[in-house]
Design a protein around this motif. Structure first.
Motif, PDB file in Angstrom:
ATOM      1  N   ILE A  12       1.059  -1.341   0.011  1.00 44.91           N
ATOM      2  CA  ILE A  12       0.191   0.118   0.142  1.00 44.91           C
ATOM      3  C   ILE A  12       0.906   1.252  -0.032  1.00 44.91           C
ATOM      4  N   HIS A  13       1.913   1.210   0.765  1.00 47.73           N
ATOM      5  CA  HIS A  13       2.801   2.258   0.751  1.00 47.73           C
ATOM      6  C   HIS A  13       3.420   2.672  -0.536  1.00 47.73           C
ATOM      7  N   ARG A  14       3.605   1.605  -1.161  1.00 49.45           N
ATOM      8  CA  ARG A  14       4.619   1.780  -2.514  1.00 49.45           C
ATOM      9  C   ARG A  14       3.506   2.327  -3.475  1.00 49.45           C
ATOM     10  N   LYS A  15       2.458   1.775  -3.528  1.00 48.47           N
ATOM     11  CA  LYS A  15       1.531   2.268  -4.450  1.00 48.47           C
ATOM     12  C   LYS A  15       1.133   3.878  -4.128  1.00 48.47           C
ATOM     13  N   LYS A  16       1.010   4.007  -2.910  1.00 47.08           N
ATOM     14  CA  LYS A  16       0.543   5.597  -2.615  1.00 47.08           C
ATOM     15  C   LYS A  16       1.887   6.381  -2.954  1.00 47.08           C
ATOM     16  N   GLU A  17       2.928   5.817  -2.853  1.00 51.45           N
ATOM     17  CA  GLU A  17       4.140   6.905  -3.034  1.00 51.45           C
ATOM     18  C   GLU A  17       4.288   7.106  -4.746  1.00 51.45           C
ATOM     19  N   LEU A  18       3.794   5.843  -5.328  1.00 51.76           N
ATOM     20  CA  LEU A  18       3.916   6.021  -6.960  1.00 51.76           C
ATOM     21  C   LEU A  18       2.845   7.214  -7.307  1.00 51.76           C
ATOM     22  N   MET A  19       1.653   6.898  -6.644  1.00 53.26           N
ATOM     23  CA  MET A  19       0.540   7.989  -7.263  1.00 53.26           C
ATOM     24  C   MET A  19       0.879   9.235  -6.876  1.00 53.26           C
ATOM     25  N   LYS A  20       1.634   9.454  -5.605  1.00 53.16           N
ATOM     26  CA  LYS A  20       2.064  10.697  -5.031  1.00 53.16           C
ATOM     27  C   LYS A  20       2.916  11.409  -5.929  1.00 53.16           C
ATOM     28  N   ARG A  21       3.886  10.638  -6.810  1.00 53.38           N
ATOM     29  CA  ARG A  21       4.838  11.023  -7.885  1.00 53.38           C
ATOM     30  C   ARG A  21       4.237  11.287  -8.983  1.00 53.38           C
ATOM     31  N   ARG A  22       3.161  10.574  -9.188  1.00 51.89           N
ATOM     32  CA  ARG A  22       2.470  10.956 -10.469  1.00 51.89           C
ATOM     33  C   ARG A  22       1.462  12.146 -10.358  1.00 51.89           C
ATOM     34  N   GLY A  23       1.467  12.758  -9.220  1.00 58.12           N
ATOM     35  CA  GLY A  23       0.789  13.925  -9.171  1.00 58.12           C
ATOM     36  C   GLY A  23      -0.725  13.789  -8.544  1.00 58.12           C
ATOM     37  N   LYS A  24      -1.195  12.437  -8.264  1.00 58.33           N
ATOM     38  CA  LYS A  24      -2.635  12.294  -8.042  1.00 58.33           C
ATOM     39  C   LYS A  24      -2.593  12.764  -6.656  1.00 58.33           C
ATOM     40  N   THR A  25      -3.852  12.967  -6.312  1.00 63.80           N
ATOM     41  CA  THR A  25      -4.189  13.362  -4.585  1.00 63.80           C
ATOM     42  C   THR A  25      -4.108  12.086  -3.768  1.00 63.80           C
ATOM     43  N   VAL A  26      -3.588  11.830  -2.786  1.00 63.18           N
ATOM     44  CA  VAL A  26      -3.328  10.444  -1.945  1.00 63.18           C
ATOM     45  C   VAL A  26      -3.899  10.854  -0.642  1.00 63.18           C
ATOM     46  N   ALA A  27      -4.536   9.904  -0.028  1.00 63.47           N
ATOM     47  CA  ALA A  27      -4.826   9.947   1.305  1.00 63.47           C
ATOM     48  C   ALA A  27      -3.552  10.012   2.185  1.00 63.47           C
ATOM     49  N   GLN A  28      -3.475  10.777   3.266  1.00 64.25           N
ATOM     50  CA  GLN A  28      -2.480  10.951   4.210  1.00 64.25           C
ATOM     51  C   GLN A  28      -2.042   9.571   4.938  1.00 64.25           C
ATOM     52  N   ASP A  29      -0.998   9.288   5.168  1.00 61.22           N
ATOM     53  CA  ASP A  29      -0.573   8.272   5.842  1.00 61.22           C
ATOM     54  C   ASP A  29      -0.931   8.348   7.207  1.00 61.22           C
ATOM     55  N   SER A  30      -1.427   7.295   7.858  1.00 64.06           N
ATOM     56  CA  SER A  30      -1.684   7.480   9.321  1.00 64.06           C
ATOM     57  C   SER A  30      -1.415   6.207   9.922  1.00 64.06           C
ATOM     58  N   LYS A  31      -1.394   5.943  11.230  1.00 63.96           N
ATOM     59  CA  LYS A  31      -0.863   4.802  11.803  1.00 63.96           C
ATOM     60  C   LYS A  31      -1.995   3.636  11.628  1.00 63.96           C
ATOM     61  N   PHE A  32      -3.160   3.952  10.839  1.00 61.05           N
ATOM     62  CA  PHE A  32      -3.999   2.845  10.432  1.00 61.05           C
ATOM     63  C   PHE A  32      -3.898   2.271   8.937  1.00 61.05           C
ATOM     64  N   THR A  33      -2.960   3.243   8.269  1.00 60.96           N
ATOM     65  CA  THR A  33      -2.849   2.795   7.041  1.00 60.96           C
ATOM     66  C   THR A  33      -2.296   1.478   6.708  1.00 60.96           C
ATOM     67  N   GLY A  34      -3.055   0.451   6.135  1.00 62.01           N
ATOM     68  CA  GLY A  34      -2.713  -0.951   5.773  1.00 62.01           C
ATOM     69  C   GLY A  34      -2.757  -1.800   7.004  1.00 62.01           C
ATOM     70  N   ARG A  35      -3.500  -1.290   8.072  1.00 51.66           N
ATOM     71  CA  ARG A  35      -3.577  -2.240   9.213  1.00 51.66           C
ATOM     72  C   ARG A  35      -4.707  -3.067   9.253  1.00 51.66           C
ATOM     73  N   ARG A  36      -4.661  -4.236   9.576  1.00 53.27           N
ATOM     74  CA  ARG A  36      -5.704  -5.175   9.787  1.00 53.27           C
ATOM     75  C   ARG A  36      -6.725  -4.856  10.631  1.00 53.27           C
ATOM     76  N   ARG A  37      -8.234  -4.999   9.889  1.00 57.74           N
ATOM     77  CA  ARG A  37      -9.352  -4.610  10.662  1.00 57.74           C
ATOM     78  C   ARG A  37      -9.566  -5.435  11.732  1.00 57.74           C
ATOM     79  N   LYS A  38     -10.228  -5.488  12.884  1.00 56.57           N
ATOM     80  CA  LYS A  38     -10.659  -6.462  13.517  1.00 56.57           C
ATOM     81  C   LYS A  38     -11.897  -7.314  13.106  1.00 56.57           C
ATOM     82  N   PRO A  39     -11.911  -8.545  13.407  1.00 57.81           N
ATOM     83  CA  PRO A  39     -12.888  -9.309  12.650  1.00 57.81           C
ATOM     84  C   PRO A  39     -14.332  -9.072  13.037  1.00 57.81           C
ATOM     85  N   ARG A  40     -15.366  -8.856  12.260  1.00 58.90           N
ATOM     86  CA  ARG A  40     -16.541  -8.456  12.365  1.00 58.90           C
ATOM     87  C   ARG A  40     -17.529  -9.622  11.740  1.00 58.90           C
TER      88      ARG A  40
END
Lengths: 127, 271
Positions: free
Chosen positions: B242-270
């Protein structure tokens, strides 16, 4: 087309590349026009060693000006009047319409509305 | 993106309508101006002096106007009559030639200080008629260009290669003609803004091309690099992906959501 360009343009046919006759082209039935251009002595001085004076004299004679000295005048760099004359000849004289002929292969290039047509017919383009 | 090269030969594609459309489009004007300025930057000419410059594929003189602004004297050649007619209407300063670059540059040896070309040389790779062979046309163009430049003369040409093969085809033809040759790629990550510049130098010059810390050398693509990239991808975690893809999109000039501690974190089972 500026007079300056006539001092560089040569026949585009490949088989004329090696021939000394392909430059300068022969100018006929030319219509001239004076177009003002900013005087730029540095540019002229940088072009001087590149100019082929014999070709200038020859083309000028084709265009009806036989007043040029037959050898390259010495010390043009410091002579402002001479630079100004050269400026009006090389940069301000434009050929609007006319005919250029290669002295080697005899192909005729036309100048129309100051655009020179150097497109070659297929039999010359691929030889 | 459509490629005019695939539609028709240049002298037919750029008819009156197409050349007016091209010249009047402010977007095209802006891009052409940017590419011309970048080419001049690469050329690294002495800004104090006026040079004699050849513009290959000058079209309607969009690049030529910039050259005039920079106080250069130029000669332009193009194969499309309509484009040149538009240039004439716009009263450009340079001399115009209706000429096919594949048939050679019709100037005697040592004429020009430098040459530029904006969005033109990829046309040489086309075989538009049965008699035109891209290889022959490329060789003829680069050979005559080499001769027409003075020693130490430089050429920068922005072009749109259709694929990697065309880059190799063009650079090898230039090298055979005797040029020191390389390709500068601006914005390599962006598909839209990526620009290729062919940079050539004919012999040694006191003011070499302005390439930053790069060297003028050939660009042969590396084959073994691809394999290791594949392996890297197989090894990375979901978060890294996810970080790699976001970085790539940023370099291509797209608007990308900011990284947070939840980025790419597994959600709890529901449920």
């Amino acid at each position: 087309m500026k007079f300056l360009t006539t001092n560089f343009v040569k026949c585009a046919v490949k088989s004329c590349d090696a021939s000394e006759l392909s430059f300068p082209l022969k100018y006929e039935e030319c219509e001239l026009q004076l177009q003002e251009h900013d005087f730029n002595p540095e540019f002229l001085i940088s072009m001087l060693p590149r100019l082929n004076w014999d070709a200038i004299v020859q083309v000028a004679a084709d265009l009806g000006n036989t007043t040029l000295p037959s050898t390259k005048p010495e010390g043009i760099e410091d002579n402002e009047q001479m630079l100004k004359d050269l400026h009006s000849l090389l940069l301000e004289t434009q050929i609007i319409n006319g005919k250029m002929t290669c002295r080697h292969c005899g192909h005729i290039y036309y100048i129309k509305d100051s655009i020179a047509n150097f497109l070659l017919p297929p039999h010359l383009a691929n030889s | 993106m459509s490629r005019p090269e695939q539609i028709a030969p240049p002298e037919i594609f750029y008819n009156d309508r197409e050349s007016r459309k091209y010249t009047e489009s402010t977007r095209v004007q802006h891009i052409q101006a940017q590419m011309t300025l970048r080419s001049l930057e690469l050329l690294n000419l002495d800004p104090e002096k006026t040079h004699f410059i050849l513009d290959v594929g000058c079209g309607s003189g969009l690049s030529g106007e910039i050259l005039t602004e920079e106080n250069q004297i130029w000669v332009g050649m193009d194969i499309a009559p309509s484009m040149l007619a538009t240039a004439l209407d716009r009263e450009v300063e340079g001399d115009l030639f209706l000429s096919d670059m594949g048939c050679g540059v019709p100037f005697r040896a040592g004429t020009f200080d430098a040459a530029i070309s904006i969005s033109a040389i990829q046309w040489l790779c086309n075989a538009d008629s049965t008699t035109s062979e891209p290889k022959v046309r490329l060789a003829r163009f680069f050979n005559t260009l080499y001769a027409a430049l003075k020693r130490g003369g430089k050429f920068v040409g922005q072009f749109y290669p259709a694929n990697e093969n065309q880059i190799i085809q063009i650079t090898s033809a230039a090298k055979v003609a005797g040029f020191q040759c390389g390709v500068v790629v601006d914005d390599p990550e962006s598909k839209k803004n990526k620009k290729h510049y062919l940079v050539l130098q004919a012999g040694h010059s006191d003011r070499p091309l302005n390439l930053g810390n790069m060297e003028v050398e050939s660009t042969t693509p590396k084959k073994e690099k691809k394999m290791s990239k594949k392996m890297m991808k197989a090894l990375e975690t979901k978060k890294e992906y996810i970080h790699r893809k976001k970085e790539l999109m940023k370099r291509r000039g797209k608007t990308v959501a900011q990284d947070s501690k939840f980025t790419g974190r597994r959600r709890k089972p529901r449920f």
